[in-house]
Design a protein around this motif. Structure first.
Motif, PDB file in Angstrom:
ATOM      1  N   PRO A  49     -23.155 -31.297  10.180  1.00  0.00           N
ATOM      2  CA  PRO A  49     -22.803 -31.377  11.432  1.00  0.00           C
ATOM      3  C   PRO A  49     -23.263 -30.143  12.262  1.00  0.00           C
ATOM      4  O   PRO A  49     -23.039 -29.138  11.848  1.00  0.00           O
ATOM      5  N   ILE A  50     -23.523 -30.149  13.639  1.00  0.00           N
ATOM      6  CA  ILE A  50     -23.946 -28.971  14.187  1.00  0.00           C
ATOM      7  C   ILE A  50     -22.708 -28.176  14.196  1.00  0.00           C
ATOM      8  O   ILE A  50     -22.898 -26.683  14.541  1.00  0.00           O
ATOM      9  N   ALA A  51     -21.377 -28.754  14.492  1.00  0.00           N
ATOM     10  CA  ALA A  51     -20.281 -27.694  14.691  1.00  0.00           C
ATOM     11  C   ALA A  51     -20.008 -26.981  13.424  1.00  0.00           C
ATOM     12  O   ALA A  51     -19.341 -25.860  13.515  1.00  0.00           O
TER      13      ALA A  51
END
Length: 66
Positions: A49-51
């Motif tokens: 995930p980008i987070a």
């Protein structure tokens, strides 16, 4: 053999049949494998995930060896 070892692909089935004394043609094995719909599905890569991604910071000073 393909039912016992589900993750074996065409090449592995072919290689396992040869030492067992079977005289097989790799093209025949490929054709029979495809006709029986035994194609092994490719595994997908896990996406991060980008987070959770973090960029690397630039070093302030060069690293000196010695």
């Amino acid at each position: 053999m393909a039912h016992r070892h589900r993750r074996y692909g065409v090449a592995m089935v072919y290689l396992k049949l040869r030492p067992g004394g079977e005289r097989v043609n790799h093209k025949r094995v490929e054709r029979l494998y495809a006709e029986a719909c035994l194609q092994v599905k490719r595994r997908k890569d896990k996406k991060i995930p980008i987070a959770d991604r973090q960029s690397l910071g630039r070093p302030r000073l060069p690293i000196r060896s010695g």
